[in-house]
Design a protein around this motif. Structure first.
Motif, mmCIF file in Angstrom:
data_model
loop_
_atom_site.group_PDB
_atom_site.id
_atom_site.type_symbol
_atom_site.label_atom_id
_atom_site.label_comp_id
_atom_site.label_asym_id
_atom_site.label_seq_id
_atom_site.Cartn_x
_atom_site.Cartn_y
_atom_site.Cartn_z
ATOM 1 N N HIS A 34 0.853 -1.192 0.000
ATOM 2 C CA HIS A 34 0.000 0.000 0.000
ATOM 3 C C HIS A 34 0.886 1.239 0.000
ATOM 4 N N HIS A 35 0.358 2.339 -0.524
ATOM 5 C CA HIS A 35 0.993 3.621 -0.239
ATOM 6 C C HIS A 35 0.868 3.865 1.267
ATOM 7 N N ARG A 36 1.899 4.397 1.877
ATOM 8 C CA ARG A 36 1.829 4.617 3.324
ATOM 9 C C ARG A 36 0.635 5.496 3.698
ATOM 10 N N ALA A 37 0.400 6.537 2.896
ATOM 11 C CA ALA A 37 -0.727 7.441 3.178
ATOM 12 C C ALA A 37 -2.056 6.710 3.065
ATOM 13 N N CYS A 38 -2.151 5.791 2.080
ATOM 14 C CA CYS A 38 -3.394 5.030 1.901
ATOM 15 C C CYS A 38 -3.626 4.083 3.080
ATOM 16 N N TRP A 39 -2.562 3.444 3.534
ATOM 17 C CA TRP A 39 -2.683 2.550 4.691
ATOM 18 C C TRP A 39 -3.122 3.338 5.916
ATOM 19 N N ASN A 40 -2.507 4.504 6.123
ATOM 20 C CA ASN A 40 -2.834 5.327 7.280
ATOM 21 C C ASN A 40 -4.271 5.843 7.223
ATOM 22 N N SER A 41 -4.793 6.039 6.007
ATOM 23 C CA SER A 41 -6.162 6.549 5.879
ATOM 24 C C SER A 41 -7.190 5.517 6.344
ATOM 25 N N LEU A 42 -6.848 4.220 6.193
ATOM 26 C CA LEU A 42 -7.748 3.147 6.625
ATOM 27 C C LEU A 42 -7.346 2.567 7.971
ATOM 28 N N ASN A 43 -6.038 2.613 8.204
ATOM 29 C CA ASN A 43 -5.436 2.000 9.397
ATOM 30 C C ASN A 43 -5.606 0.475 9.402
ATOM 31 N N HIS A 44 -5.793 -0.078 8.200
ATOM 32 C CA HIS A 44 -5.830 -1.532 8.057
ATOM 33 C C HIS A 44 -5.642 -1.865 6.571
ATOM 34 N N CYS A 45 -5.543 -3.137 6.260
ATOM 35 C CA CYS A 45 -5.294 -3.583 4.885
ATOM 36 C C CYS A 45 -6.466 -3.249 3.974
#
Length: 300
Positions: A34-45
């Motif tokens: 994942h893009h780090r920002a995308c992962w952080n936006s969901l906080n999960h896979c």
């Protein structure tokens, strides 16, 4: 982190492809990047709903189309399917249920080729994952060659048999030089061959004091001889040079897939890297035409 093996793959959240310098995080459960920002936006896979299905990332997302198979993979899969059909037909008294199994059927003819020990050996060789003294496997070489797999399987096998042979005849490699070299993405060799075929012409013009070289001149015959020699050398040694080029490229690509060299993604990368380029042929042809036009101007 940022790894080249993730380059051009899809992020499951934004559905954009990873760039070379993107910061990437990987799901600890399924391995999906994942893009780090995308992962952080969901906080999960981003594909968490597939975790219960034992999904593991293998180069593409669950809803992503499978990559196009190489000629080698398609042929091997086809042979396996035909073999299975033949076995089913032989074990079933109701042959009519298998209409494709017929002595004149093309698929059956392909299967019958497997009875030929030479063909059988070639099929086994292009599926062989064992590394040779050159550090690569025949399966990797077959994937890289992309087209004309049967020709190059025999040629590469000749160079890898331990007898250090370097000659394998390839008419196209010499007769269509240097366009064939551009076609196989050996750009520098294509440029070098072009120069070797044109420089003698320019030299003959200089020796003639700028006058046009007549067909009956010795210089003209020498130019023809030089080109014939170059073409003959490419016919004889072109496949070996291409083999060395393939080994070098495979080792470079493998370095980007450390620990993942059995995946479809890896072999597709080999296929894409080695796949012939018609665009290079066109550019090479235009380059040769430009050089010849310059020579014509010098002759006037």
């Amino acid at each position: 982190m940022s790894e080249s093996r993730f380059e051009n793959k899809l992020c499951p959240v934004c559905r954009k492809r990873f760039g070379k310098d993107d910061e990437i995080v990987v799901c600890p459960e399924c391995g999906t990047p994942h893009h780090r920002a995308c992962w952080n936006s969901l906080n999960h896979c981003g594909v968490e709903e597939f975790h219960g299905m034992n999904y593991v990332w293998n180069g593409r997302l669950p809803d992503e189309d499978e990559p196009v198979k190489s000629e080698t993979e398609e042929f091997a899969e086809h042979v396996m399917n035909v073999a299975q059909s033949v076995k089913e037909a032989e074990n079933d008294p109701h042959h009519a249920e298998y209409p494709n199994i017929h002595p004149n059927n093309t698929e059956n003819q392909i299967f019958n080729m497997m009875d030929d020990p030479i063909i059988d050996e070639l099929v086994k060789s292009i599926q062989n994952n064992e590394k040779g003294a050159d550090g690569v496997s025949m399966r990797e070489l077959a994937a890289f060659s992309a087209t004309s797999v049967w020709h190059y399987a025999r040629a590469f096998g000749t160079f890898r048999d331990g007898k250090k042979r370097k000659v394998f005849f390839n008419f196209c490699s010499g007769f269509f030089a240097p366009l064939f070299q551009f076609y196989r993405k050996m750009d520098w060799l294509g440029i070098l061959t072009t120069i070797l075929m044109v420089v003698p012409t320019i030299a003959a013009i200089k020796l003639a004091g700028g006058a046009a070289v007549q067909p009956s001149d010795k210089a003209s015959n020498m130019l023809l001889l030089v080109n014939i020699v170059i073409e003959a050398l490419w016919c004889l040694f072109g496949d070996y040079i291409y083999y060395r080029h393939a080994v070098k490229r495979i080792l470079k690509i493998r370095a980007n897939y450390e620990g993942d060299t059995e995946s479809d993604e890896y072999f597709m990368a080999l296929y894409e890297s080695g796949k012939p380029s018609f665009a290079r042929v066109v550019l090479g042809f235009l380059g040769i035409w430009l050089i010849e036009a310059c020579v014509e101007l010098m002759l006037k």
